[in-house]
Design an enzyme around this catalytic site. Structure first.
Site, PDB file in Angstrom:
ATOM      1  N   GLU A 293       0.894  -1.167   0.000  1.00 25.49           N
ATOM      2  CA  GLU A 293       0.000   0.000   0.000  1.00 25.49           C
ATOM      3  C   GLU A 293       0.919   1.200   0.000  1.00 25.49           C
ATOM      4  O   GLU A 293       1.750   1.356   0.902  1.00 25.49           O
ATOM      5  CB  GLU A 293      -0.908  -0.018   1.226  1.00 25.49           C
ATOM      6  N   CYS A 327      -1.689   8.695   4.232  1.00 22.57           N
ATOM      7  CA  CYS A 327      -1.687   8.390   2.801  1.00 22.57           C
ATOM      8  C   CYS A 327      -2.997   8.835   2.186  1.00 22.57           C
ATOM      9  O   CYS A 327      -3.084   9.102   1.001  1.00 22.57           O
ATOM     10  CB  CYS A 327      -1.496   6.897   2.613  1.00 22.57           C
ATOM     11  N   GLU A 425       2.775  13.848  -4.480  1.00 23.64           N
ATOM     12  CA  GLU A 425       2.519  13.644  -3.053  1.00 23.64           C
ATOM     13  C   GLU A 425       3.529  14.450  -2.232  1.00 23.64           C
ATOM     14  O   GLU A 425       4.739  14.341  -2.456  1.00 23.64           O
ATOM     15  CB  GLU A 425       2.641  12.160  -2.678  1.00 23.64           C
TER      16      GLU A 425
HETATM   17  P1  NAD Z   1       8.932   5.306   3.246  1.00 20.67           P
HETATM   18  O1  NAD Z   1       8.687   4.651   1.938  1.00 20.67           O
HETATM   19  O2  NAD Z   1       9.951   6.360   3.314  1.00 20.67           O
HETATM   20  O3  NAD Z   1       9.352   4.215   4.329  1.00 20.67           O
HETATM   21  C1  NAD Z   1       8.551   3.076   4.555  1.00 20.67           C
HETATM   22  C2  NAD Z   1       9.444   1.979   5.107  1.00 20.67           C
HETATM   23  O4  NAD Z   1      10.350   1.590   4.086  1.00 20.67           O
HETATM   24  C3  NAD Z   1      10.298   2.425   6.304  1.00 20.67           C
HETATM   25  O5  NAD Z   1      10.377   1.369   7.233  1.00 20.67           O
HETATM   26  C4  NAD Z   1      11.630   2.689   5.657  1.00 20.67           C
HETATM   27  O6  NAD Z   1      12.716   2.587   6.546  1.00 20.67           O
HETATM   28  C5  NAD Z   1      11.679   1.617   4.601  1.00 20.67           C
HETATM   29  N1  NAD Z   1      12.623   1.849   3.502  1.00 20.67           N
HETATM   30  C6  NAD Z   1      13.014   3.038   2.983  1.00 20.67           C
HETATM   31  N2  NAD Z   1      13.863   2.836   1.964  1.00 20.67           N
HETATM   32  C7  NAD Z   1      13.985   1.491   1.826  1.00 20.67           C
HETATM   33  C8  NAD Z   1      14.733   0.649   0.938  1.00 20.67           C
HETATM   34  N3  NAD Z   1      15.490   1.149  -0.030  1.00 20.67           N
HETATM   35  N4  NAD Z   1      14.597  -0.693   1.074  1.00 20.67           N
HETATM   36  C9  NAD Z   1      13.817  -1.215   2.039  1.00 20.67           C
HETATM   37  N5  NAD Z   1      13.104  -0.462   2.909  1.00 20.67           N
HETATM   38  C10 NAD Z   1      13.192   0.863   2.803  1.00 20.67           C
HETATM   39  O7  NAD Z   1       7.511   5.832   3.771  1.00 20.67           O
HETATM   40  P2  NAD Z   1       7.165   6.613   5.124  1.00 20.67           P
HETATM   41  O8  NAD Z   1       7.758   7.975   5.044  1.00 20.67           O
HETATM   42  O9  NAD Z   1       7.438   5.777   6.313  1.00 20.67           O
HETATM   43  O10 NAD Z   1       5.576   6.714   4.987  1.00 20.67           O
HETATM   44  C11 NAD Z   1       4.981   7.638   4.142  1.00 20.67           C
HETATM   45  C12 NAD Z   1       4.584   7.005   2.824  1.00 20.67           C
HETATM   46  O11 NAD Z   1       3.783   5.862   3.087  1.00 20.67           O
HETATM   47  C13 NAD Z   1       3.724   7.939   1.987  1.00 20.67           C
HETATM   48  O12 NAD Z   1       4.074   7.810   0.635  1.00 20.67           O
HETATM   49  C14 NAD Z   1       2.309   7.408   2.235  1.00 20.67           C
HETATM   50  O13 NAD Z   1       1.391   7.714   1.228  1.00 20.67           O
HETATM   51  C15 NAD Z   1       2.571   5.941   2.349  1.00 20.67           C
HETATM   52  N6  NAD Z   1       1.508   5.273   3.103  1.00 20.67           N
HETATM   53  C16 NAD Z   1       0.598   4.559   2.397  1.00 20.67           C
HETATM   54  C17 NAD Z   1      -0.455   3.936   3.049  1.00 20.67           C
HETATM   55  C18 NAD Z   1      -1.485   3.150   2.278  1.00 20.67           C
HETATM   56  O14 NAD Z   1      -2.245   2.427   2.895  1.00 20.67           O
HETATM   57  N7  NAD Z   1      -1.533   3.282   0.958  1.00 20.67           N
HETATM   58  C19 NAD Z   1      -0.568   4.045   4.438  1.00 20.67           C
HETATM   59  C20 NAD Z   1       0.402   4.765   5.139  1.00 20.67           C
HETATM   60  C21 NAD Z   1       1.443   5.369   4.448  1.00 20.67           C
END
Ligand code: NAD
Length: 543
Positions: A293, A327, A425
């Site tokens: 997601e 999100c 976004e």
């Molecule tokens: P992010 O993508 O920066 O991080 C998410 C997770 O991925 C974290 O644990 C992070 O450490 C990890 N990560 C980052 N780079 C990585 C890599 N190269 N390899 C593996 N893991 C890695 O997102 P965030 O800032 O934590 O959350 C915000 C984002 O999440 C926004 O884009 C939001 O829209 C989305 N979001 C979506 C939903 C949904 O249900 N669609 C819900 C909540 C958040």
């Protein structure tokens, strides 16, 4: 041995407490906030039920007061990640064959521990560590997480009940096995409930899991892990491994036994992992299930028949609660010319009343954005808008990171419907509005549908029923969660299964049976009661 079919009753959503002045829950919470502020903690890595500390550690701070340290957490590296894979493999056989009612009881008990014994502790950790006001923390780490735990156990039960038809002399059965390998869960900062859900829903289905929490949600995620342990989760079933994303990718995602990937976060990270999985496809022992997601650019689309008061309220709450870091947050709005004058006055009046600051001051509606990176990113969008001739910041636009990462609730008026802040976004308290001529409804609907890569949430505001029908149809694939006369945030487990398609994810609907199917691999069994002993078919006889 279980001589009986046990039944989890249809669950109900955890009621949201109000924390009214003088209430016992407010007093308990205030005391717990004080306690956590005064007592820094050490968060270990948890592998196979044992705690580990490494040379590498980082601070846990309050985003609204970034010099305030809540504790430190240890960071797993290659050695710990490989140990966690081994621990998950060691735990798997016993866990997947544990009688379902016992597996289920662990998660039901965790929900009760969360909502009763540890409510104040979890709330305070989420408020302080992720800068949420009490209401935002309550609907996340308490209510939504308890709902995930209770509803998902119910959904697993209902799935297990589904069995194929039998025929004469044949009993057909379906076993819902766990996946053939372990599940990797990578979770975001913005919802502790999502962290808990991403790790537990595959575990409920009998899988063992490596959980990589977000570095900016460590404290509350750790307390969720502790609750699961207290509820009786066997060692190694969920391994809590805070680490760098790249290390998780290299050692866990690329591992041949990675059978499922459960992700919530940005589109870019999900795409990167998908790419990695694709490059590695010959290495896996089974095709990994990929569930993600991801991002959104969620809209509010107003028709000329909209109730302006309700529309203003939806824009303010939809865009600015939890500083727009949902999100599902409303981040673009399409407003008909005829409503704009009145709407603008209402927005100015409502937004001027919003108080922003520390989470311990309960009069604040808004708090800080999560960290310096996020603050800088949002600020760069505001600077871009300020310098552009194609847009104007009409409300807010200020940022201040001296004490905490504070960004004012901001409204940008875009002259072009494809202006940068209208389509990308931002993940902060910023909404961009495009005012469309009333006679260009069809063209504007087309823009709303196609201007961004996302398809997560969206709302229509209209009182004219024919307009509601027309807009809902035109925006068919623009949102996986679509609201009529409501803000596009606040989905409730069991009521509005959550998720979107396009660049917003695989739409496997968190908090629904659909998600749980992804963590199961069916084995069909045919048992013949009186096996055939004659080889010839009747047609072979000529007489
Ligand atoms: P992010 O993508 O920066 O991080 C998410 C997770 O991925 C974290 O644990 C992070 O450490 C990890 N990560 C980052 N780079 C990585 C890599 N190269 N390899 C593996 N893991 C890695 O997102 P965030 O800032 O934590 O959350 C915000 C984002 O999440 C926004 O884009 C939001 O829209 C989305 N979001 C979506 C939903 C949904 O249900 N669609 C819900 C909540 C958040």
């Amino acid at each position: 041995m279980s001589n009986g079919y046990f039944q989890i009753k249809s669950p109900v959503n955890e009621p949201v407490k109000e924390y009214l002045p003088g209430s016992p829950e407010k007093a308990a919470l205030k005391a717990e906030l004080e306690r956590q502020l005064a007592t820094p903690v050490e968060v270990p890595i948890i592998i196979g039920g044992k705690e580990f500390k490494t040379e590498k550690k980082a601070k846990i701070v309050c985003p609204h007061d970034h010099q305030k340290v809540l504790g430190e957490y240890y960071i797993a590296g290659e050695k710990e990640l490989l140990m966690a894979i081994e621990a998950s493999e060691a735990a798997k056989a016993e866990w997947e064959s544990m009688p379902w009612e016992h597996r289920a009881t662990i998660f039901l008990k965790a929900a009760d521990l969360l909502t009763k014994k540890y409510r104040a502790k979890l709330l305070a950790s989420c408020m302080l560590g992720q800068s949420k006001n009490v209401y935002q923390a309550e609907i996340d780490v308490i209510c939504e997480l308890a709902d995930f735990l209770r509803f998902n156990t119910y959904y697993v039960q209902e799935i297990y009940k589904q069995q194929p038809n039998n025929s004469d002399g044949v009993w057909n059965r379906v076993e819902y096995r766990a996946l053939d390998g372990f599940v990797a869960a990578i979770t975001p900062f913005n919802f502790t409930a999502i962290g808990g859900n991403l790790a537990t829903s595959p575990a409920m289905a009998g899988n063992t899991v490596l959980w990589k929490p977000s570095s900016t949600a460590i404290l509350s995620n750790y307390y969720v892990m502790q609750i699961l342990v207290e509820a009786g989760l066997p060692a190694g079933v969920i391994n809590f491994v805070p680490c760098r994303g790249v290390d998780f990718g290299k050692h866990v995602i690329n591992h041949p036994k990675m059978a499922g990937f459960h992700f919530t976060g940005s589109t870019a990270v999900f795409n990167e992992i998908w790419r990695q999985v694709g490059q590695n496809i010959d290495q896996y022992i089974t095709y990994p299930r990929l569930v993600g997601e991801t991002g959104g650019k969620d809209f509010i689309f107003a028709h000329e028949s909209a109730d302006v008061e309700a529309l203003a309220c939806a824009i303010v709450l939809g865009a600015f609660e939890y500083q727009g870091q949902k999100c599902s947050a409303a981040s673009r709005a399409y407003i008909p010319e005829s409503l704009w004058g009145e709407l603008k006055v209402r927005l100015e009046a409502e937004i001027s009343k919003i108080k922003m600051g520390n989470v311990c001051d309960f009069t604040n509606l808004m708090n800080a954005v999560i960290d310096q990176n996020s603050f800088n990113n949002i600020k760069s969008y505001l600077e871009y808008a300020r310098e552009s001739k194609e847009a104007e910041i009409i409300i807010g636009g200020g940022c201040d990171d001296r004490i905490g990462y504070f960004v004012e609730p901001t409204v940008i008026l875009a002259k072009s419907p494809t202006f940068k802040t209208m389509v990308e976004e931002i993940f902060g308290p910023v909404i961009t509005i495009y005012v469309y001529p009333n006679d260009q409804l069809d063209e504007t609907l087309k823009l709303c549908d196609t201007a961004t890569i996302y398809g997560l949430t969206g709302s229509v505001f209209a009182q004219d029923r024919a307009a509601v029908i027309k807009i809902a149809k035109a925006l068919d694939h623009a949102a996986g969660n679509f609201y009529i006369n409501d803000k596009p945030t606040g989905a409730v487990v069991g009521q509005q299964p959550f998720g979107g398609s396009r660049a917003s994810g695989t739409n496997d609907k968190a908090g629904s049976a659909i998600n749980l199917y992804r963590w199961m691999s069916q084995r069909s069994i045919k048992e013949t009661l009186l096996p055939r002993t004659v080889l010839n078919y009747p047609y072979m006889s000529e007489k």
